[in-house]
Design a protein around this motif. Structure first.
Motif, mmCIF file in Angstrom:
data_model
loop_
_atom_site.group_PDB
_atom_site.id
_atom_site.type_symbol
_atom_site.label_atom_id
_atom_site.label_comp_id
_atom_site.label_asym_id
_atom_site.label_seq_id
_atom_site.Cartn_x
_atom_site.Cartn_y
_atom_site.Cartn_z
ATOM 1 N N LEU A 91 -11.186 -20.812 18.561
ATOM 2 C CA LEU A 91 -9.923 -20.323 18.122
ATOM 3 C C LEU A 91 -9.886 -19.596 16.749
ATOM 4 C CD1 LEU A 91 -6.817 -20.040 19.066
ATOM 5 C CD2 LEU A 91 -6.581 -22.445 18.140
ATOM 6 N N PHE B 231 -4.378 -22.463 12.042
ATOM 7 C CA PHE B 231 -4.112 -22.936 13.249
ATOM 8 C C PHE B 231 -3.579 -24.176 13.402
ATOM 9 C CE2 PHE B 231 -8.557 -24.391 12.767
ATOM 10 C CZ PHE B 231 -8.402 -25.844 13.196
ATOM 11 N N LEU C 36 -8.174 -16.454 20.892
ATOM 12 C CA LEU C 36 -8.892 -17.488 21.614
ATOM 13 C C LEU C 36 -9.786 -16.685 22.534
ATOM 14 C CD1 LEU C 36 -8.993 -20.454 22.599
ATOM 15 C CD2 LEU C 36 -7.401 -20.043 24.262
#
Length: 425
Positions: A109, A122, A66
């Motif tokens: 991300l 993710f 991140l």
């Protein structure tokens, strides 16, 4: 699915694979020489997944990074964090610790290393996705935008839009239509291209993928619908109720390939339907005129869909387009008519004469106190589900069951279009 804005076509990332195999370097006639160098760059799609003030995020089976400006946080596999707006700033909650990120406008991300395997890269709200996630921070909400390669995006769209158990011909027709739609919708100057909902085309992440949807995408890789020199407006809907709609009867432009054609959706569970509209719902839908006592269809399209209707209420009337009427009442389609379900009159005195049509407060003819008659319910009797333009998904299923191939299905619903490898700028 909402109608997309026009977009010009451009040179192919997949012409090599479609036309001559991986060892060749083949491009379409008229392609610029730079296309040979750009073939490896598969188009990306930017999908708006969520717009909210709280974002629960998690890594998939591999570590994620991140990043926000020069700051970096490494997320271990399956580790979760929460991003939340608080007093105008973004707050990162991780493992019980809270970190404030003031004046932050964008975060990313993304996988810490090159993704491998078929799992999600993710998770957002416990749903897994491939690719990268861009987070755009606004004054009151954060936009979560998935940047994902086109061919990795499509297996989920096909599985989200159609049952994966349907015949391959229908799934492949859906794959081509969804690919064409996504490419036509790309807007380089906008923050995202499409949403993950029915306002664009439904996209539920890796959980919606199956071997059959991946096969449908792989077997049609790079194929799109072209009309003239442009990507076709490959809109689609669930079920047409026997006949699709001309685009010009619903939207501002009549496209030559989006014309009314017979549908093959007679086996659809929404081919024919009824919806009871109770007084409370009618009051909420038409509050400015006190509800609705009846709805009169004033004009229809060639396929029978409502073009204009008059709503008659206790305190006035409204004239609405079919689309606005459908939106206010939550109807499955505008291929609909309305009947009045008269209120129960058994308790009224037998000496009263017949009531006039749909009175709100009829009076005793002798001038006595008014007789309270409850407002009527209405019955919507309709066919089909969706706007009715372009490919009917249940119709595609019906044609596939009749032995039609995916290209025959596409030619039926998008008249005069050509199935060709996509070409990019």
């Amino acid at each position: 699915m909402a109608p997309p804005s026009p977009r010009q076509r451009v040179l192919s990332w997949s012409a090599t694979w479609l036309v001559a195999g991986p060892a060749a370097a083949v491009v379409l006639a008229g392609a610029a020489p730079m296309a040979l160098q750009a073939q490896a760059a598969e188009p990306q799609v930017r999908v708006l997944l969520l717009e909210a003030d709280r974002m629960p995020l998690a890594a998939g089976q591999q570590p994620l990074v991140l990043r926000a400006g020069s700051q970096r946080w490494l997320l271990a596999p399956s580790e979760s964090v929460v991003l939340q707006l608080a007093a105008g700033d973004l707050v990162l909650e991780r493992g019980g610790a809270v970190e404030r990120l003031p004046q932050m406008s964008e975060l990313w991300l993304e996988p810490a290393a090159r993704p491998s395997g078929d799992g999600a890269d993710f998770q957002l709200q416990q749903r897994g996705y491939r690719g990268r996630l861009q987070l755009l921070v606004g004054a009151s909400a954060v936009r979560a935008i998935n940047h994902v390669p086109l061919e990795a995006y499509l297996p989920s769209v096909v599985g989200s839009e159609m049952p994966a158990s349907w015949p391959q011909a229908a799934l492949r027709a859906q794959a081509v239509a969804a690919r064409t739609y996504a490419l036509r919708q790309r807007k380089p100057t906008a923050p995202f291209d499409v949403s993950a909902t029915v306002s664009s085309q439904v996209y539920k992440g890796v959980d919606a993928e199956t071997p059959s949807t991946r096969q449908a995408v792989a077997s049609t890789r790079g194929q799109v619908l072209i009309y003239g020199s442009s990507l076709a407006n490959a809109v689609f809907h669930s079920s047409a109720g026997g006949s699709t709609e001309n685009s010009g009867d619903l939207w501002s432009q009549q496209l030559p390939y989006l014309v009314s054609v017979p549908d093959f959706d007679q086996h659809s569970p929404v081919h024919a339907w009824e919806q009871r509209l109770e007084p409370e719902q009618l009051q909420k839908a038409f509050g400015e005129i006190g509800g609705a006592q009846r709805i009169e269809v004033l004009a229809t399209t060639g396929s029978g869909r409502v073009r204009q209707a008059r709503v008659i209420g206790p305190s006035g009337t409204l004239v609405l387009t079919g689309a606005k009427l459908r939106s206010r009442l939550g109807l499955k389609s505008t291929l609909v008519r309305f009947e009045v379900l008269a209120p129960e009159l058994a308790a009224l005195p037998p000496s009263l004469p017949p009531l006039p049509p749909l009175p709100s407060q009829p009076f005793d003819p002798g001038g006595q106190s008014p007789v309270q008659v409850p407002p009527p319910s209405l019955l919507a009797i309709g066919r089909g589900y969706g706007h009715g333009v372009g490919m009917s998904q249940w119709g595609a299923h019906g044609l596939a069951q009749r032995g039609q191939s995916y290209d025959q299905i596409l030619r039926h619903y998008y008249r005069g279009t050509e199935l060709r490898p996509y070409t990019s700028p």
